[in-house]
Design a protein around this motif. Structure first.
Motif, PDB file in Angstrom:
ATOM      1  N   UNK A   1       0.822  -1.203   0.000  1.00 40.34           N
ATOM      2  CA  UNK A   1       0.000   0.000   0.000  1.00 40.34           C
ATOM      3  C   UNK A   1       0.862   1.262   0.000  1.00 40.34           C
ATOM      4  N   UNK A   2       1.976   1.236   0.750  1.00 40.54           N
ATOM      5  CA  UNK A   2       2.866   2.394   0.759  1.00 40.54           C
ATOM      6  C   UNK A   2       3.413   2.677  -0.645  1.00 40.54           C
ATOM      7  N   UNK A   3       3.618   1.607  -1.405  1.00 39.23           N
ATOM      8  CA  UNK A   3       4.132   1.755  -2.771  1.00 39.23           C
ATOM      9  C   UNK A   3       3.031   2.091  -3.774  1.00 39.23           C
ATOM     10  N   UNK A   4       1.769   2.092  -3.308  1.00 45.23           N
ATOM     11  CA  UNK A   4       0.622   2.338  -4.188  1.00 45.23           C
ATOM     12  C   UNK A   4       0.634   1.386  -5.384  1.00 45.23           C
ATOM     13  N   UNK A   5       0.945   0.118  -5.122  1.00 45.29           N
ATOM     14  CA  UNK A   5       1.072  -0.871  -6.189  1.00 45.29           C
ATOM     15  C   UNK A   5      -0.309  -1.316  -6.678  1.00 45.29           C
ATOM     16  N   UNK A   6      -0.526  -1.177  -7.968  1.00 42.17           N
ATOM     17  CA  UNK A   6      -1.770  -1.602  -8.602  1.00 42.17           C
ATOM     18  C   UNK A   6      -1.439  -2.371  -9.867  1.00 42.17           C
ATOM     19  N   UNK A   7      -2.241  -3.397 -10.161  1.00 41.20           N
ATOM     20  CA  UNK A   7      -2.101  -4.135 -11.415  1.00 41.20           C
ATOM     21  C   UNK A   7      -3.212  -3.697 -12.362  1.00 41.20           C
ATOM     22  N   UNK A   8      -2.873  -3.457 -13.599  1.00 44.13           N
ATOM     23  CA  UNK A   8      -3.811  -2.937 -14.591  1.00 44.13           C
ATOM     24  C   UNK A   8      -4.418  -1.606 -14.133  1.00 44.13           C
ATOM     25  N   UNK A   9      -3.720  -0.904 -13.236  1.00 41.25           N
ATOM     26  CA  UNK A   9      -4.187   0.397 -12.770  1.00 41.25           C
ATOM     27  C   UNK A   9      -5.342   0.357 -11.795  1.00 41.25           C
ATOM     28  N   UNK A  10      -5.817  -0.871 -11.436  1.00 42.51           N
ATOM     29  CA  UNK A  10      -7.004  -0.972 -10.583  1.00 42.51           C
ATOM     30  C   UNK A  10      -6.913  -2.042  -9.499  1.00 42.51           C
ATOM     31  N   UNK A  11      -6.334  -3.177  -9.830  1.00 43.48           N
ATOM     32  CA  UNK A  11      -6.404  -4.340  -8.959  1.00 43.48           C
ATOM     33  C   UNK A  11      -5.385  -4.225  -7.823  1.00 43.48           C
ATOM     34  N   UNK A  12      -5.848  -4.376  -6.594  1.00 42.58           N
ATOM     35  CA  UNK A  12      -5.014  -4.186  -5.406  1.00 42.58           C
ATOM     36  C   UNK A  12      -4.158  -5.409  -5.049  1.00 42.58           C
ATOM     37  N   UNK A  13      -3.979  -6.329  -5.995  1.00 46.57           N
ATOM     38  CA  UNK A  13      -2.999  -7.415  -5.853  1.00 46.57           C
ATOM     39  C   UNK A  13      -3.265  -8.300  -4.632  1.00 46.57           C
ATOM     40  N   UNK A  14      -4.536  -8.536  -4.342  1.00 45.04           N
ATOM     41  CA  UNK A  14      -4.896  -9.291  -3.148  1.00 45.04           C
ATOM     42  C   UNK A  14      -4.391 -10.723  -3.122  1.00 45.04           C
ATOM     43  N   UNK A  15      -4.568 -11.461  -4.201  1.00 50.69           N
ATOM     44  CA  UNK A  15      -4.023 -12.814  -4.280  1.00 50.69           C
ATOM     45  C   UNK A  15      -2.508 -12.768  -4.446  1.00 50.69           C
ATOM     46  N   UNK A  16      -2.055 -11.883  -5.300  1.00 52.96           N
ATOM     47  CA  UNK A  16      -0.644 -11.825  -5.676  1.00 52.96           C
ATOM     48  C   UNK A  16       0.281 -11.682  -4.476  1.00 52.96           C
ATOM     49  N   UNK A  17      -0.058 -10.773  -3.561  1.00 57.57           N
ATOM     50  CA  UNK A  17       0.873 -10.403  -2.502  1.00 57.57           C
ATOM     51  C   UNK A  17       1.045 -11.515  -1.475  1.00 57.57           C
ATOM     52  N   UNK A  18       0.118 -12.477  -1.445  1.00 62.93           N
ATOM     53  CA  UNK A  18       0.250 -13.587  -0.490  1.00 62.93           C
ATOM     54  C   UNK A  18       1.238 -14.644  -0.968  1.00 62.93           C
ATOM     55  N   UNK A  19       1.448 -14.753  -2.257  1.00 62.08           N
ATOM     56  CA  UNK A  19       2.255 -15.852  -2.792  1.00 62.08           C
ATOM     57  C   UNK A  19       3.721 -15.790  -2.372  1.00 62.08           C
ATOM     58  N   UNK A  20       4.369 -14.619  -2.374  1.00 63.83           N
ATOM     59  CA  UNK A  20       5.763 -14.595  -1.914  1.00 63.83           C
ATOM     60  C   UNK A  20       5.927 -15.038  -0.467  1.00 63.83           C
ATOM     61  N   UNK A  21       4.948 -14.739   0.386  1.00 63.27           N
ATOM     62  CA  UNK A  21       5.024 -15.158   1.785  1.00 63.27           C
ATOM     63  C   UNK A  21       4.896 -16.673   1.897  1.00 63.27           C
ATOM     64  N   UNK A  22       3.963 -17.265   1.157  1.00 62.61           N
ATOM     65  CA  UNK A  22       3.827 -18.725   1.173  1.00 62.61           C
ATOM     66  C   UNK A  22       5.108 -19.375   0.665  1.00 62.61           C
ATOM     67  N   UNK A  23       5.649 -18.833  -0.428  1.00 66.56           N
ATOM     68  CA  UNK A  23       6.892 -19.383  -0.995  1.00 66.56           C
ATOM     69  C   UNK A  23       8.041 -19.282   0.004  1.00 66.56           C
ATOM     70  N   UNK A  24       8.145 -18.150   0.679  1.00 67.44           N
ATOM     71  CA  UNK A  24       9.207 -17.942   1.670  1.00 67.44           C
ATOM     72  C   UNK A  24       9.123 -18.993   2.774  1.00 67.44           C
ATOM     73  N   UNK A  25       7.913 -19.200   3.293  1.00 70.76           N
ATOM     74  CA  UNK A  25       7.754 -20.163   4.391  1.00 70.76           C
ATOM     75  C   UNK A  25       8.005 -21.591   3.893  1.00 70.76           C
ATOM     76  N   UNK A  26       7.609 -21.903   2.674  1.00 70.73           N
ATOM     77  CA  UNK A  26       7.898 -23.236   2.131  1.00 70.73           C
ATOM     78  C   UNK A  26       9.399 -23.505   2.075  1.00 70.73           C
ATOM     79  N   UNK A  27      10.150 -22.512   1.624  1.00 66.94           N
ATOM     80  CA  UNK A  27      11.605 -22.677   1.540  1.00 66.94           C
ATOM     81  C   UNK A  27      12.198 -22.843   2.931  1.00 66.94           C
ATOM     82  N   UNK A  28      11.709 -22.077   3.905  1.00 73.81           N
ATOM     83  CA  UNK A  28      12.184 -22.219   5.285  1.00 73.81           C
ATOM     84  C   UNK A  28      11.933 -23.632   5.807  1.00 73.81           C
ATOM     85  N   UNK A  29      10.748 -24.153   5.523  1.00 71.21           N
ATOM     86  CA  UNK A  29      10.416 -25.513   5.970  1.00 71.21           C
ATOM     87  C   UNK A  29      11.282 -26.532   5.239  1.00 71.21           C
ATOM     88  N   UNK A  30      11.495 -26.324   3.935  1.00 76.35           N
ATOM     89  CA  UNK A  30      12.338 -27.238   3.162  1.00 76.35           C
ATOM     90  C   UNK A  30      13.740 -27.324   3.760  1.00 76.35           C
TER      91      UNK A  30
END
Length: 285
Positions: free
Chosen positions: A82-111
């Protein structure tokens, strides 16, 4: 070149039918030991059944990870976005998108923790999530083996998947035999709906598609006034009451829900060259 079969795989596991099929497929296709990881990102679902289902599918108790990541998700991912005012296609607030890096990070930690040589996600081969997951994996562990079943397995229809589930005694809810009217992904920030009844962008989305908001027509005719306090660009309080990041977003979600705020109906471009229509709800955002 044929890669050797992985010995231990960390699977991003929701407990739903698709990832349960993937779990069993990893066991039968590769003979791999499977470690399941389920993230609580505020999707609003009971997560205990995911543990029970994993146990029924032969996963050892010590190989089942269920983590509450709600505060980290909002603090370290949603608020910076939100601080970066990141939008996809100028409208979409990246709700699904922003969760994926966190899931990936935790998967690697568990691995790393369990000594796994591979990670696996359940994203399809047609969407953007496969890219988000895999770039996250490789950024943190460049040599990790990534398994993407939807790009690899031989199943060619929903019926083939259901037949595999029945053969391996994976529980199938009665409604799964029919086609779901649309698919949903949700977390504390938003819900997204796509497919089936939403395929034709010329047809207005039915009201039952909306998960997180009442219709604007049903919202109060009087304004709801709130005061949000900020520190260093991040919200920290509502009406003078200090709140943690996840608690604050939960409260804002309720305000947005009650006032019919946060709906978006969008035809967007996917990374692989397709277009996709999504109905997104981000009431607190």
């Amino acid at each position: 070149m044929t890669l050797p079969a992985p010995k231990k795989v960390v699977l991003a596991y929701s407990g739903g039918l698709d990832t349960s099929i993937i779990l069993k497929w990893l066991q039968t296709e590769y003979g791999a030991e499977v470690v399941t990881f389920t993230a609580d990102l505020g999707q609003g679902e009971e997560l205990a059944p995911a543990r029970e289902k994993a146990l029924k599918l032969g996963i050892k108790e010590e190989n089942i990870f269920i983590d509450d990541l709600r505060e980290e998700f909002v603090r370290d991912y949603v608020f910076p976005m939100f601080r970066a005012n990141a939008l996809y296609e100028g409208q979409y607030l990246l709700g699904t998108s922003i969760a994926r890096p966190l899931i990936a990070k935790r998967q690697i930690e568990i691995a790393r923790q369990v000594g796994a040589d591979a990670v696996c996600h359940g994203a399809t081969g047609k969407g953007n999530d496969q890219v988000r997951f895999e770039l996250g994996y490789y950024a943190l562990e460049p040599d990790i083996r990534v398994i993407a079943p939807w790009r690899e397995w031989a199943f060619r229809s929903r019926e083939h998947l259901l037949d595999f589930a029945e053969k391996h005694q994976i529980p199938i809810a009665k409604d799964k035999r029919g086609e779901a009217p649309f698919s949903v992904d949700a977390n504390l920030l938003h819900s997204s709906s796509e497919g089936k009844v939403l395929e034709d962008p010329a047809v207005e989305a039915p009201e039952f598609v909306h998960q997180r908001t009442i219709a604007p027509e049903d919202a109060p005719d009087t304004p709801t006034v709130i005061t949000i306090g900020f520190e260093k660009g991040d919200p920290v309080s509502i009406n003078g009451e200090a709140m943690s990041p996840a608690t604050l977003l939960t409260a804002l979600n309720q305000y947005g829900h009650d006032n019919g705020i946060g709906r978006l109906d969008l035809v967007e471009n996917r990374f692989v060259g397709m277009k996709s229509r999504g109905v997104y709800e981000t009431p607190g955002g």
